[in-house]
Design a protein around this motif. Sequence first.
Motif, PDB file in Angstrom:
ATOM      1  N   THR A  27      38.303  37.633  31.955  1.00 47.10           N
ATOM      2  CA  THR A  27      38.253  38.864  31.158  1.00 47.10           C
ATOM      3  C   THR A  27      37.673  40.005  31.987  1.00 47.10           C
ATOM      4  O   THR A  27      38.173  41.129  31.958  1.00 47.10           O
ATOM      5  CB  THR A  27      37.411  38.627  29.891  1.00 47.10           C
ATOM      6  N   ALA A  28      36.637  39.689  32.760  1.00 49.01           N
ATOM      7  CA  ALA A  28      35.987  40.732  33.555  1.00 49.01           C
ATOM      8  C   ALA A  28      36.842  41.173  34.740  1.00 49.01           C
ATOM      9  O   ALA A  28      36.529  42.147  35.410  1.00 49.01           O
ATOM     10  CB  ALA A  28      34.633  40.240  34.042  1.00 49.01           C
ATOM     11  N   SER A  29      37.947  40.461  34.989  1.00 48.30           N
ATOM     12  CA  SER A  29      38.777  40.848  36.130  1.00 48.30           C
ATOM     13  C   SER A  29      40.173  41.293  35.689  1.00 48.30           C
ATOM     14  O   SER A  29      41.051  41.480  36.514  1.00 48.30           O
ATOM     15  CB  SER A  29      38.886  39.683  37.118  1.00 48.30           C
ATOM     16  N   GLY A  30      40.390  41.438  34.384  1.00 49.51           N
ATOM     17  CA  GLY A  30      41.642  42.041  33.938  1.00 49.51           C
ATOM     18  C   GLY A  30      42.584  41.136  33.175  1.00 49.51           C
ATOM     19  O   GLY A  30      43.636  41.576  32.728  1.00 49.51           O
ATOM     20  N   GLU A  32      42.503  39.193  29.853  1.00 53.99           N
ATOM     21  CA  GLU A  32      41.677  38.954  28.677  1.00 53.99           C
ATOM     22  C   GLU A  32      41.885  37.521  28.219  1.00 53.99           C
ATOM     23  O   GLU A  32      42.994  37.134  27.865  1.00 53.99           O
ATOM     24  CB  GLU A  32      42.106  39.915  27.573  1.00 53.99           C
ATOM     25  N   THR A 162      48.561  41.952  30.474  1.00 54.25           N
ATOM     26  CA  THR A 162      49.146  43.289  30.552  1.00 54.25           C
ATOM     27  C   THR A 162      50.520  43.172  31.233  1.00 54.25           C
ATOM     28  O   THR A 162      50.750  42.235  32.007  1.00 54.25           O
ATOM     29  CB  THR A 162      48.221  44.228  31.343  1.00 54.25           C
ATOM     30  N   PRO A 163      51.439  44.110  30.970  1.00 62.37           N
ATOM     31  CA  PRO A 163      52.822  43.929  31.446  1.00 62.37           C
ATOM     32  C   PRO A 163      52.986  44.005  32.963  1.00 62.37           C
ATOM     33  O   PRO A 163      54.044  43.671  33.474  1.00 62.37           O
ATOM     34  CB  PRO A 163      53.591  45.054  30.760  1.00 62.37           C
ATOM     35  N   ASN A 164      51.941  44.418  33.690  1.00 65.88           N
ATOM     36  CA  ASN A 164      52.055  44.485  35.146  1.00 65.88           C
ATOM     37  C   ASN A 164      51.791  43.140  35.806  1.00 65.88           C
ATOM     38  O   ASN A 164      51.875  43.042  37.016  1.00 65.88           O
ATOM     39  CB  ASN A 164      51.068  45.520  35.700  1.00 65.88           C
ATOM     40  N   ASP A 461      47.265  50.145  44.805  1.00 63.21           N
ATOM     41  CA  ASP A 461      47.355  48.851  44.136  1.00 63.21           C
ATOM     42  C   ASP A 461      46.379  47.854  44.762  1.00 63.21           C
ATOM     43  O   ASP A 461      45.790  47.029  44.065  1.00 63.21           O
ATOM     44  CB  ASP A 461      48.783  48.301  44.236  1.00 63.21           C
ATOM     45  N   GLU A 464      42.857  48.644  43.701  1.00 64.59           N
ATOM     46  CA  GLU A 464      42.593  48.107  42.366  1.00 64.59           C
ATOM     47  C   GLU A 464      42.312  46.605  42.409  1.00 64.59           C
ATOM     48  O   GLU A 464      41.402  46.115  41.738  1.00 64.59           O
ATOM     49  CB  GLU A 464      43.776  48.369  41.432  1.00 64.59           C
ATOM     50  N   PHE A 472      33.994  45.523  38.289  1.00 66.63           N
ATOM     51  CA  PHE A 472      33.716  46.906  37.909  1.00 66.63           C
ATOM     52  C   PHE A 472      32.216  47.126  37.700  1.00 66.63           C
ATOM     53  O   PHE A 472      31.714  48.224  37.860  1.00 66.63           O
ATOM     54  CB  PHE A 472      34.468  47.270  36.616  1.00 66.63           C
ATOM     55  N   ASP A 473      31.511  46.057  37.317  1.00 68.04           N
ATOM     56  CA  ASP A 473      30.083  46.253  37.049  1.00 68.04           C
ATOM     57  C   ASP A 473      29.285  46.482  38.333  1.00 68.04           C
ATOM     58  O   ASP A 473      28.139  46.887  38.292  1.00 68.04           O
ATOM     59  CB  ASP A 473      29.511  45.083  36.230  1.00 68.04           C
TER      60      ASP A 473
END
Lengths: 795, 341
Positions: A27-30, A32, A162-164, A461, A464, A472-473
């Motif tokens: 979850t913390a890396s994208g 969920e 997510t769709p990516n 990319d 990211e 992110f933290d």
Amino acid sequence: MRISLGWLNDFFPTDGLSAANIADRLTASGIEATPIGTLIPGDSLVIGEVLTCEKHPNADRLSVCGVTTGGAPMTIVCGAPNVAAGQKVVIAPVGTELANGMRIKRAAIRGVTSEGMICAEDEIGLGDDHEGIMVLPPDAPTGMSFLKYLHLDSERLELELTPNRPDAMSHRGVARDLCALFGRPTTNPITSPEENGRPVEEITSVLIDDPEGCPRYVARVVEGVRIAPSPEWLAGRLRQVGVRPINNVVDVTNYVLMAIGHPLHAFDLHRLAGRRIVVRAAERDERFTTLDGTERIIPEGSVFICDGERPVALGGIMGGLNSEITDDTTDVLLEAAYFTPTRIRRTAKAVGLQTEASQRFERGADWDAVIEAIDWAAALIQQLAGGSVAKGRIDAYPKRLEPAAITLRWAQIPRVLGADVPREESKRILTALGIPVRAETSEGLRCEQPSWRPDLTREIDLVEEIARIWGFDQIPSRVGGVGVPPEEAPPELAIVPQLRSWCIGVGLQEVITSSLVAPRYADLFCGDGAKVEITNFSTADMSVLRTHMLPSLLDVARINYSRKIEGVALFELGHVYSRKAEDEYNQRRVLSILLTGSTGQVRWADQRREWDFYDLSGIAETIVQRCSLRSPEIVHYDGDEFVPGTGARVLVAGKEVGQLGQVRNDVCELFDLPALAYYCQFDVIGLAACQATLSRVKPLPRFPAVERDLALVVPESVESQMLENTIKEAGGALLERVIVFDVYRGPGVSKGEKSVAFHLDFRAADRTLKDEEVDTFMRRIVESAQGKAGARLRE
Amino acid sequence: MTAELLDELDRIAAQAPARIDACASPEEVEALRVEYVGTKGSITRINKLLREVPADQRPGLGKRVGEVRSLVLQKLQEAGQKFQVEEGARRQKIDITLPGRTFLLGRRHPLTIALDRITSIFSDMGFTVADGPEIESEYYNFEALNMPPDHPARDMTDTYYVTPRWPLRSQTSPVQVREMEKRRPPVRIIVPGKVYRNEDVSARAMNQFFQVEGLYVDRNVTFADLKGTLETFCKRFFDPKTRVRFRPSYFPFTEPSTEVDVSCILCNGSGCRVCKYAGWLEILGAGMVDPNVFGFVDYDPEEYTGFAFGMGIDRTTMMRYGVDDIRHFWENDMRFLSQFE
Ligand SMILES: [Zn+2]
């Protein structure tokens, strides 16, 4: 999408990690992720053997069974007709909570104590079968946990993707992220077949006529398979992730799909005319029956997989009924292809089919995984269904897909993130994610796009990827980088909060209503232009953008009346919409006000009454006053909203800023309003344009005013504003203020006439005015009123 | 004249105490107060005459006026206290608990209250309000936001169309592009506005709702600024103790993208029905403006960076006040609306 931790362990060593640990990091890396437990509850379900089975002494339909789960025999009373001695069954011991929420208790059933339950499929939550108890194969080990036996004992995660990230739609894909996150190496369970058959080229061929839609098509053949149900380990894994087991060959394709994310299809080779594959684009209006049994009209440009004669699969979406694997299939052609995302997406949308395959292909599948996928599938089929795997594979690859070369400059990382990720860490993250680093310089890295990451083609990319894995933290928060506003809001926006506060100040309740209305409301009054209709509306009552605010406010009054709230005073700051020309739309912000019914002043000291015209015009005047620092001019207007004679335009310095009046009675009836309604609307841009600010204060008067009252009798047709203007004009510069304080009809004033009484203040800035001076002004005023309005002084 | 005035003062000093003591009612005391120290009272009059006496005599006379005035005031106060016990008799007969006349002040709609708060917090941080059309071209609603035709992200929302090329905006983000087209950086805007989704209306869903979009583009804008700005916002909008979590996500027009969660405003993170026992509420989407979007507005991505964010306010407002049906916001029942400040 669901994944199982047990299955995940094939690609990523999960030891020491709980479902919650893994979910949190994902979850913390994208990705969920939420832990959702095992497929069915029932840790304590256990495999038992029925040792004895006798009729219940006191009940015909019940049996008394002696059952063992490895230890001492126990007694269970069972109501199923199919129970028999020697069977392997599923036992729910005392204390078990079943899928349906039922808890097993020790209980005496017609005099015999039962120490548990023998379960039917539906009681466990596996299916809907309640015909009888579930009977397991004779080799099912007594005493083993039933969930473990069915390979259903694994914790699972629900993923929100997510769709990516089509690459993460598989266990291996998720494992790649986990390896980078936890710094563990990936493991590889993929096997290759023993190619013990004849050369594949002797059996079949592949021709791609549509390389644009299908750049790559790989085929393998397995001959002599025996179709059967899959073993429990395979069926169990599929069930855990929501896939229904069908037979060993189809299940293998689904297994490989869920394991490494590449969709496969298995054809019955004998049902392919000419035993060959041709890939082409669909022509207009071709019909095709997909394997769900539905005949569909296939949109032109879809990718068709055909045999020598006809389509046999809707490429990248679903196979055809005419070539699917049946119980009699012996020879299988396996397909692993790469389809162009937009082509699949268009077709899937047009035919309304969302399949495991289409979801992956339309987002971008892994063009290199076709080889692994088809090899592994062939190996697994060979292992589970026997047969010989033809030598070699056909790899039709007319349009090579090239990975993007991506340069990552070290400087870009802090420039975007505001944090400098250590270079070694950045490199480690990229490598762990499977992104090949081709070269390293002092400036940065030269990387290559992995074939499974359609979303990685540019430098940003990669930034990211580094940021989300690093965390992110770990990026600091910076405040104070933001300074003063670059500019002020445009006047037509800046005025909105002010208008709102003035409306609130005069006692109006703000409402917000739907901009989408029923066509009958949009047609009620003239708008600014043609009405704008939604083409894909879900309810006709909300299918047109409103052309006028009045129906929306009347509807609010209607709803409130229907709930016994008999009077409202409302305003809304909303838009009305119109089509001016093709591809040209207009959206105009309007301040609209509606008064109807009781004023709400109902206390003992109040004057109980209903809203009337002069409440509305007073509110309108107040708003214009506050906005433009001057009084509006009210002129007659025959708007189709208003009762004739009551409609007015509101002008400021000769410019129209709004309209007001009493709402037409037939319109009120449309909204079931029992009381009169008064409506006013202002164009917000118009109001903003007449906005004025005080530039200089007037000095306070140093000399007293001379006050006079003046009652003029005039014909009914003469309006007060005209009289007032006449008085002001004749009164001259020293006439400071004119107020209408009374309008009288009755004794002393003849019919057809009225008396309008004014209070006048005269004042000079530099002296106290003498009565004689003011008398002169008054005479002039009366004369002028006589001449212009036929007025005479009231005696 | 001075001598006469002094005589008069002496006379007052001699008579006043006895006269005041002799009063039989508070009304009589009041009458004497008026006689001596009222605006036309004798002491007041003498005081006014001060400016007419010769300057050298003024201080002496002034001092004597002060003495006599203090003496009289003191006696008046004593006399007043004597009658205080009897004051009940002087009370006016008025029922002060009867409700006063209705004075109607209007109210803002609850969604406006939320929008205004959000807008004002961002205004304090230097953002200017901007606005754009709701009937939007496909170009602004999708393409210029890095969603070419057939892009999978177009499935993320169900969009209303008035013609095949003109949707009702499904987000306030098109205003970002329009504003960037209008000016050069720095751009720092906040866009409150209505957006549309093709959804069936129910207690949990409405086909239109309000969003607030924000954009900040300049040199040296980083993800750290995004975090700082949105953390500041969340703490001010919810509570200074609110915890804020940034979770990687995906939006076509930002990269890196993030979801912003706040610790649940109802259970403070311990888990409840509203946060589905997660302790977190998802309230914002944000990210660094994708270089492709800069390409559409002709900003050089090598020179400028920026962040954008967007939040829906309807759900947050529902959670905050425990509103169980989103349709309440659109029906405008006065009994609902009148509960908000
Ligand atoms: Zn909570």
